[in-house]
Every structure is written in structure tokens, then in C-alpha cells.
Design a protein around this motif. Structure first.
Motif, PDB file in Angstrom:
ATOM      1  N   ILE A   1      -3.986   1.626  15.507  1.00 42.81           N
ATOM      2  CA  ILE A   1      -2.943   1.617  14.636  1.00 42.81           C
ATOM      3  C   ILE A   1      -3.177   0.963  13.305  1.00 42.81           C
ATOM      4  O   ILE A   1      -3.416   2.046  12.135  1.00 42.81           O
ATOM      5  CB  ILE A   1      -2.003   1.720  14.740  1.00 42.81           C
ATOM      6  N   GLY A   2      -3.356  -0.037  12.849  1.00 39.94           N
ATOM      7  CA  GLY A   2      -3.662  -0.465  11.484  1.00 39.94           C
ATOM      8  C   GLY A   2      -4.623  -0.314  11.541  1.00 39.94           C
ATOM      9  O   GLY A   2      -5.060   0.032   9.691  1.00 39.94           O
ATOM     10  N   ALA A   3      -6.013  -0.210  11.999  1.00 34.31           N
ATOM     11  CA  ALA A   3      -6.934   0.167  11.341  1.00 34.31           C
ATOM     12  C   ALA A   3      -6.904   1.741  11.109  1.00 34.31           C
ATOM     13  O   ALA A   3      -7.627   2.103  10.006  1.00 34.31           O
ATOM     14  CB  ALA A   3      -8.332   0.066  12.586  1.00 34.31           C
ATOM     15  N   ILE A   4      -6.439   2.498  11.479  1.00 34.30           N
ATOM     16  CA  ILE A   4      -6.431   4.365  11.165  1.00 34.30           C
ATOM     17  C   ILE A   4      -5.739   4.095   9.757  1.00 34.30           C
ATOM     18  O   ILE A   4      -5.579   5.124   8.999  1.00 34.30           O
ATOM     19  CB  ILE A   4      -5.662   5.029  12.254  1.00 34.30           C
ATOM     20  N   ILE A   5      -4.611   3.008   9.643  1.00 35.99           N
ATOM     21  CA  ILE A   5      -3.076   3.679   7.947  1.00 35.99           C
ATOM     22  C   ILE A   5      -3.960   2.651   7.186  1.00 35.99           C
ATOM     23  O   ILE A   5      -4.301   3.121   6.033  1.00 35.99           O
ATOM     24  CB  ILE A   5      -2.224   2.788   8.450  1.00 35.99           C
ATOM     25  N   TYR A   6      -4.845   1.442   7.314  1.00 37.01           N
ATOM     26  CA  TYR A   6      -5.458   0.587   6.311  1.00 37.01           C
ATOM     27  C   TYR A   6      -6.404   0.696   5.995  1.00 37.01           C
ATOM     28  O   TYR A   6      -7.062   0.194   4.951  1.00 37.01           O
ATOM     29  CB  TYR A   6      -4.446  -1.484   6.457  1.00 37.01           C
ATOM     30  N   TRP A   7      -7.446   0.912   6.947  1.00 38.32           N
ATOM     31  CA  TRP A   7      -8.960   1.093   6.817  1.00 38.32           C
ATOM     32  C   TRP A   7      -9.221   2.271   5.205  1.00 38.32           C
ATOM     33  O   TRP A   7      -9.914   1.239   4.133  1.00 38.32           O
ATOM     34  CB  TRP A   7      -9.540   1.611   7.657  1.00 38.32           C
ATOM     35  N   PRO A   8      -8.397   3.211   5.097  1.00 42.42           N
ATOM     36  CA  PRO A   8      -8.416   3.800   3.972  1.00 42.42           C
ATOM     37  C   PRO A   8      -7.813   3.272   2.706  1.00 42.42           C
ATOM     38  O   PRO A   8      -8.857   3.557   1.497  1.00 42.42           O
ATOM     39  CB  PRO A   8      -8.262   5.328   4.842  1.00 42.42           C
ATOM     40  N   LYS A   9      -7.177   3.136   3.096  1.00 44.46           N
ATOM     41  CA  LYS A   9      -6.329   2.028   1.924  1.00 44.46           C
ATOM     42  C   LYS A   9      -7.380   0.479   1.442  1.00 44.46           C
ATOM     43  O   LYS A   9      -7.442   1.049   0.418  1.00 44.46           O
ATOM     44  CB  LYS A   9      -5.043   1.454   2.096  1.00 44.46           C
ATOM     45  N   VAL A  10      -7.753   0.205   2.213  1.00 43.51           N
ATOM     46  CA  VAL A  10      -8.276  -0.813   1.680  1.00 43.51           C
ATOM     47  C   VAL A  10      -9.975  -0.870   1.113  1.00 43.51           C
ATOM     48  O   VAL A  10     -10.159  -1.156  -0.113  1.00 43.51           O
ATOM     49  CB  VAL A  10      -8.532  -2.262   2.831  1.00 43.51           C
ATOM     50  N   ALA A  11     -10.762   0.178   1.851  1.00 42.56           N
ATOM     51  CA  ALA A  11     -12.076   0.600   1.562  1.00 42.56           C
ATOM     52  C   ALA A  11     -12.115   1.884   0.155  1.00 42.56           C
ATOM     53  O   ALA A  11     -12.973   1.760  -0.570  1.00 42.56           O
ATOM     54  CB  ALA A  11     -12.035   1.679   2.517  1.00 42.56           C
ATOM     55  N   ALA A  12     -10.693   1.885  -0.488  1.00 41.89           N
ATOM     56  CA  ALA A  12     -10.490   2.549  -1.611  1.00 41.89           C
ATOM     57  C   ALA A  12     -11.112   1.227  -2.658  1.00 41.89           C
ATOM     58  O   ALA A  12     -11.137   1.677  -3.461  1.00 41.89           O
ATOM     59  CB  ALA A  12      -9.338   3.316  -1.335  1.00 41.89           C
TER      60      ALA A  12
ATOM     61  N   PHE B   1       0.584  -1.222  -0.180  1.00 42.87           N
ATOM     62  CA  PHE B   1       0.244  -0.354   0.197  1.00 42.87           C
ATOM     63  C   PHE B   1       0.841   1.325  -0.026  1.00 42.87           C
ATOM     64  O   PHE B   1       0.669   2.434  -0.063  1.00 42.87           O
ATOM     65  CB  PHE B   1      -1.047  -0.139   0.921  1.00 42.87           C
ATOM     66  N   ASP B   2       2.331   1.205   0.201  1.00 42.31           N
ATOM     67  CA  ASP B   2       3.117   2.049  -0.227  1.00 42.31           C
ATOM     68  C   ASP B   2       2.706   2.933   1.360  1.00 42.31           C
ATOM     69  O   ASP B   2       2.063   4.558   0.872  1.00 42.31           O
ATOM     70  CB  ASP B   2       2.913   2.760  -0.797  1.00 42.31           C
ATOM     71  N   ILE B   3       2.295   2.602   2.011  1.00 42.65           N
ATOM     72  CA  ILE B   3       2.257   3.898   3.258  1.00 42.65           C
ATOM     73  C   ILE B   3       3.592   4.806   3.355  1.00 42.65           C
ATOM     74  O   ILE B   3       4.294   4.541   3.306  1.00 42.65           O
ATOM     75  CB  ILE B   3       2.455   2.803   4.539  1.00 42.65           C
ATOM     76  N   SER B   4       2.627   5.856   4.362  1.00 40.72           N
ATOM     77  CA  SER B   4       4.368   7.035   4.593  1.00 40.72           C
ATOM     78  C   SER B   4       5.158   6.672   5.696  1.00 40.72           C
ATOM     79  O   SER B   4       4.923   5.330   6.074  1.00 40.72           O
ATOM     80  CB  SER B   4       3.396   8.250   4.925  1.00 40.72           C
ATOM     81  N   ALA B   5       5.895   7.712   5.309  1.00 42.61           N
ATOM     82  CA  ALA B   5       6.829   7.347   7.004  1.00 42.61           C
ATOM     83  C   ALA B   5       6.573   6.911   8.426  1.00 42.61           C
ATOM     84  O   ALA B   5       6.748   6.217   8.894  1.00 42.61           O
ATOM     85  CB  ALA B   5       7.766   8.691   6.201  1.00 42.61           C
TER      86      ALA B   5
END
Length: 124
Positions: A111-122, A48-52
Motif C-alpha cells: 500500500i505504501g509503495a502504491i501511494i508513495y512511489w509515484p510521488k517520490v519518483a516525481a 505529499f498531500d495524499i488523497s482521502a
């Protein structure tokens, strides 16, 4: 002549720490599960190429859960050594140590939900 005891002492300490981490990873099922989840979210981070900042929070969460899980295992081993038979006070101590892992794990899930929920929901 330079005194190298400090440096040699630190190297010994790190060596013992690495050995302890290896023993933990290869002998405790709970840490194996936590480690596997850490590997999975690390792969997800690359995908998902998450930010720094997200990487920092993810690494912190993984490290926190693994460290508390290790401390919990140490507490359980000490309790079992001191009192191998069932004892309600020992059970209480073990439950508290396990509760600390629960708090760390729930923080990591958040933390995982905050990071990945928007990326998966997209994707949907």
C-alpha cells in the motif's frame, strides 16, 4: 430510574483497551517500531498531500499491522506463560502468529509503495 450499567460497562471496556494499548506501546519493541513507522508515513502523508482514499488505505494498513502485532504479542505471552521452556509445538504456534504479522506488514508495504512511489519518483 434509568439503568446505566450498559454505558458504564462500555466505558470500562474502552478504558481497559486504552490501558492495554498503552502497555503494548510502552513495553514491546516490535510495536514501538511499527508505531514509529506509522508516525513517519503519517508525516509523509501530510508532506505529499495524499488523497482521502490514500489516507483511508494508509490508516487501515497502519491499524492492521498494529492490531496483528498486538495479537502476536498476546499469543507469545500466553505461550510463554503456559510453557516457559523451549517446546517445538509452542515455537510452531509463535511462528504462525509472527507469520500473520509478516502478511499484514507486506500488505502495508505494498500500500505504501502504491501511494508513495509515484510521488517520490516525481522528484527524480
Amino acid at each position: 430510574m434509568k439503568d446505566n450499567r450498559f454505558v458504564k460497562g462500555r466505558i470500562k471496556s474502552v478504558t481497559y483497551s486504552v490501558i492495554g494499548a498503552w502497555k503494548l506501546l510502552t513495553s514491546e519493541h516490535s510495536i514501538m517500531v511499527q508505531f514509529s513507522l506509522g508516525v513517519a508515513v503519517t508525516i509523509a502523508g501530510f508532506y505529499f498531500d495524499i488523497s482521502a482514499t490514500e489516507w483511508m488505505l494508509q490508516i487501515l494498513a497502519i491499524g492492521l499491522v498494529m492490531a496483528i502485532e498486538g495479537a502476536n504479542t498476546a499469543v507469545e505471552k500466553i505461550c510463554d506463560f503456559i510453557h516457559p521452556d523451549f517446546n517445538p509445538k509452542i515455537g510452531f504456534i509463535k511462528d504462525i502468529a509472527s507469520g500473520a504479522v509478516f502478511f499484514a506488514a507486506m500488505a502495508a508495504v505494498a500500500i505504501g509503495a502504491i501511494i508513495y512511489w509515484p510521488k517520490v519518483a516525481a522528484f527524480f
